[in-house]
Design an enzyme around this catalytic site. Structure first.
Site, PDB file in Angstrom:
ATOM      1  N   ARG A 111      35.074  39.497  36.949  1.00 12.04           N
ATOM      2  CA  ARG A 111      33.753  39.738  36.382  1.00 12.04           C
ATOM      3  C   ARG A 111      33.066  38.395  36.170  1.00 12.04           C
ATOM      4  NH1 ARG A 111      33.902  43.914  38.231  1.00 12.04           N
ATOM      5  NH2 ARG A 111      33.817  45.980  37.308  1.00 12.04           N
TER       6      ARG A 111
ATOM      7  N   HIS B  32      29.476  39.447  45.485  1.00 13.64           N
ATOM      8  CA  HIS B  32      30.124  40.521  44.735  1.00 13.64           C
ATOM      9  C   HIS B  32      30.526  41.667  45.670  1.00 13.64           C
ATOM     10  CE1 HIS B  32      30.404  42.497  40.485  1.00 13.64           C
ATOM     11  NE2 HIS B  32      31.408  42.860  41.266  1.00 13.64           N
TER      12      HIS B  32
END
Length: 313
Positions: free
Chosen positions: A228, A276
């Protein structure tokens, strides 16, 4: 039984998938009229405030991705089971990413990329073998363990770290605050797959990087973060790259996404950026997984991959 799709992106493809995998069931989407009393399940990602309220017969919430931090911070989160999506497709994609980037650093591929641009023939480098490079995986759950097995097959010396003690065959697993420093001290390539919780926010910082091994065969420690973005302190990453505390970094996640155009990470010579997508959840497999979990529940079996709310993952 009704399933509510609560997402911030295009809903029609998800509607079509769930209708295929849950034939004969009522599928609802936010923004359209539906009977809130009929909703038993919610499939969601990044729900807007209020979208999960007023569902008196709700039985479970499914996160449309591996992470659940978007739910843990949701105001007024209903007190029902939360199920993480954990599927082979996502796991294999993450392991592919980790093997790719560990091998890239092992074989010094970025240097050869620069040589190619400069039309420079330089065959005189002698990289270490994988067994001389120590990989440490922070976050030793399903994704971390699969990555560890595949990296070990390539010959890397792999260990794991977890917040709580774990016994995983063929791997040394460090645990908790007590085990963090010795884990870092033996690590040349640090892989971060820890979930985002109040305790892990900002954990990838200068203080942690300074504990990484200084005697490794790569000439300095390397960071790979595909967990994250808010685990990392980006100003610390940049300063540690500049002063040699870190040799290089591969970053798939960022404090702000999309990564702003003016971020110095884009142009830093020792940073590799991906958008991502290290382990994007394949939508068809995700819908199939959720449908299987609903059928398990309705057959009287427990949900798999339940979130522990006290831990936040």
């Amino acid at each position: 039984m009704s399933l509510l799709i609560a997402v911030t992106w295009e809903t029609q493809p998800w509607m079509e998938r769930f209708k295929r995998h849950l034939p004969g069931r009522e599928i609802a989407v936010l923004g359209e009229d539906f009977d809130r009393n009929a909703i038993r399940y919610v499939a969601t990602w990044g729900p807007k405030p209020g979208s999960l309220s007023g569902l008196p017969n709700l039985e479970a919430i499914f996160s449309l991705g591996a992470g659940v931090d978007h739910l843990m911070s949701y105001p007024g989160l209903p007190d029902v089971p939360i199920v993480r999506v954990s599927q082979d497709d996502l796991t294999h994609r993450m392991s592919e990413y980790m093997v790719l980037h560990c091998l890239m650093y092992l074989r010094d591929q970025r240097r050869y990329d620069e040589d190619q641009k400069a039309r420079r023939w330089n065959p005189d480098r002698s990289p270490p073998i994988a067994g001389d490079v120590r990989v440490g995986i922070m976050g030793f759950g399903v994704l971390g363990q699969d990555s560890a097995r595949k990296l070990k097959m390539m010959g890397f010396d792999v260990a794991g770290w977890s917040r709580t003690a774990k016994s995983v065959e063929r791997f040394e697993v460090y645990a908790g605050e007590k085990g963090l420093a010795p884990f870092l001290n033996r690590t040349d390539i640090l892989i971060s797959l820890v979930p985002l919780t109040p305790e892990t926010r900002g954990i990838l910082n200068r203080s942690l990087f300074e504990k990484l091994a200084r005697d490794g065969k790569l000439g300095g420690p390397v960071l790979i973060n595909a967990g994250r973005g808010k685990l990392q302190v980006e100003v610390d990453i940049l300063s540690c790259l500049d002063d040699g505390t870190l040799k290089a970094a591969t970053l798939d996640v960022f404090e702000t996404e999309p990564l702003p155009e003016d971020s110095p990470l884009w142009t830093h010579p020792r940073v590799t950026i991906t958008p991502h997508n290290s382990a994007v959840s394949e939508p068809e497999a995700t819908a199939r997984y959720i449908a299987e979990q609903i059928r398990r529940h309705e057959a009287g079996k427990p949900f798999e991959n339940l979130v522990d709310r006290t831990r936040g993952y």
